[in-house]
Design a protein around this motif. Sequence first.
Motif, PDB file in Angstrom:
ATOM      1  N   UNK A 138       1.365  -1.039   0.026  1.00  9.25           N
ATOM      2  CA  UNK A 138       0.163  -0.171  -0.163  1.00  9.25           C
ATOM      3  C   UNK A 138       0.495   1.266   0.347  1.00  9.25           C
ATOM      4  N   UNK A 139       1.902   1.105   0.671  1.00 11.93           N
ATOM      5  CA  UNK A 139       2.929   2.345   0.835  1.00 11.93           C
ATOM      6  C   UNK A 139       3.238   2.533  -0.263  1.00 11.93           C
ATOM      7  N   UNK A 140       4.295   1.434  -1.221  1.00 10.60           N
ATOM      8  CA  UNK A 140       4.439   1.509  -2.227  1.00 10.60           C
ATOM      9  C   UNK A 140       3.947   2.082  -3.548  1.00 10.60           C
ATOM     10  N   UNK A 141       2.554   1.285  -3.410  1.00  5.95           N
ATOM     11  CA  UNK A 141       1.613   2.354  -4.340  1.00  5.95           C
ATOM     12  C   UNK A 141       1.363   4.157  -4.385  1.00  5.95           C
ATOM     13  N   UNK A 142       1.227   4.612  -2.761  1.00  2.00           N
ATOM     14  CA  UNK A 142       1.565   5.729  -2.631  1.00  2.00           C
ATOM     15  C   UNK A 142       2.363   6.766  -2.949  1.00  2.00           C
ATOM     16  N   UNK A 143       4.022   6.190  -2.956  1.00  3.05           N
ATOM     17  CA  UNK A 143       5.352   6.658  -3.233  1.00  3.05           C
ATOM     18  C   UNK A 143       5.569   6.624  -4.547  1.00  3.05           C
TER      19      UNK A 143
END
Length: 478
Positions: free
Chosen positions: A285-290
Amino acid sequence: MSDFNGEDEGQKQKGVFSTLVANGDWLCLKGEYKKAIESYTMALTLKPDDKTCFVGRSKCYLKIGQSDSALKDAEASLKEDKTFFEGLYQKAEALYYMGEFEFALMFYHRGQKLRPQVQEFRLGPSSVKLEIKGDLSFLEKDEERVQPITAIQNLTREKKQQMKQTPKNEKTTKQLLGTFYSDKQCLENLLKDETLVKGKTKGGEQLQDVIQGCLTYIDSCTEFWSQEKPICPGERERKSMHQKCSKPRHTAPIEPAQFLLKSLDDIAAELSLGNAEGSLKKAEEVMKIVQGWSEKEVPNKKEVLGSLHSCIGNALFDLGDMDKALEHHQRDLELAEQCKLPDAMSRALDNIGQVYARTSQFSQAIEFWERKIPLVCSGLERTWLFHEIGWCYLELRRHEEARDYGTRSAAAADEIADEKWQINANVLVAQSELKLGNFKSCVSHFEKALIKAKLQEDESAMNAIQKALDEAKQHLPQ
């Protein structure tokens, strides 16, 4: 005469006990856990309070899935000495496999505080042959924390120059903790219940200590968040009004550094609690945001993405998906090389080596771990790395290389005076020399390892090494 016979009988019993324990250690190493349990049990009939024997049997119970019995033996080993680090580690392991994750972490942390040089406490629930994958630093005081990655250090550099301050009132604490504030209140109310706090958990821990430990952790989180983003009364209402009037925007958070710090802490915490799936989900999830952020919003975007690839790879590793884990660690290495980041390169090379070692691809593990050698700064890490490379060579039956790396590991362990790794390294050299037919050298290194085991008062290691030493001496010319 009767006194002499009594002494003789006592010596015999001591000899039988040592033999039974050594046999149990040997059977455990060979994977014959039920037979090892029988041997330990017989030994305990002769010496009912032997703590190393309880630890040995506890390990075997864990291996066959009897966590309750493993916990009982671990607690028995701590009966006379609450600071017995092997017992603390075994209790943490037993609690972990019982699903009592919070209590397990408490004992891992307690053991680490008592014996910071013991590698196992840093490894947590992972295998002792693997470098730590869960970050237990959230249990430490804020000033002892190490920032997860340099990218976030760069983002937070300016904020660290601000004056640090702790929350001054409950309203500030409530805003900082958010949903955790109700948990804090609940724990404080529980602490007021005099009847409840006198109780114990099923693991034998005082409830008062458990609750107080949780409150201490929450307080340390509050202090950390207040330092990362102090809240001034004057601007609190302004920000609240701004949030009500503004439309949601799909851009980076106002404070990317704080978001990333908390996210990486959450990812690491999930993994250290044994929830690899939760850690993986959060990291993705954090990867998609970044990935949606611009280089302007996050100048060190590639470095951040590399760390997230590493987190995803670690979670996949624990889930047993080695192929996908390898892909993410290789991507981490590519980004680290593009950014010319030695620490990130070292991390990625380490993780790639571990994947190959776990899948018995020892030649590939050696290739990546040998690339890591020039990047290592820590004496402990150097000791561990040389040992693991040597172990891979031993598995490949390349005994001269195994001996050479074992010798390098022993020298590195001597430099940092780490007796545990001095034992491991000398045993590796001894095993290599045995295979090479250098029996005199083999015996010498087993004897060195035995001396170190005696200094540590590690009876389990002493018995196992003594058994190997006796077998090695049989090859010496009579």
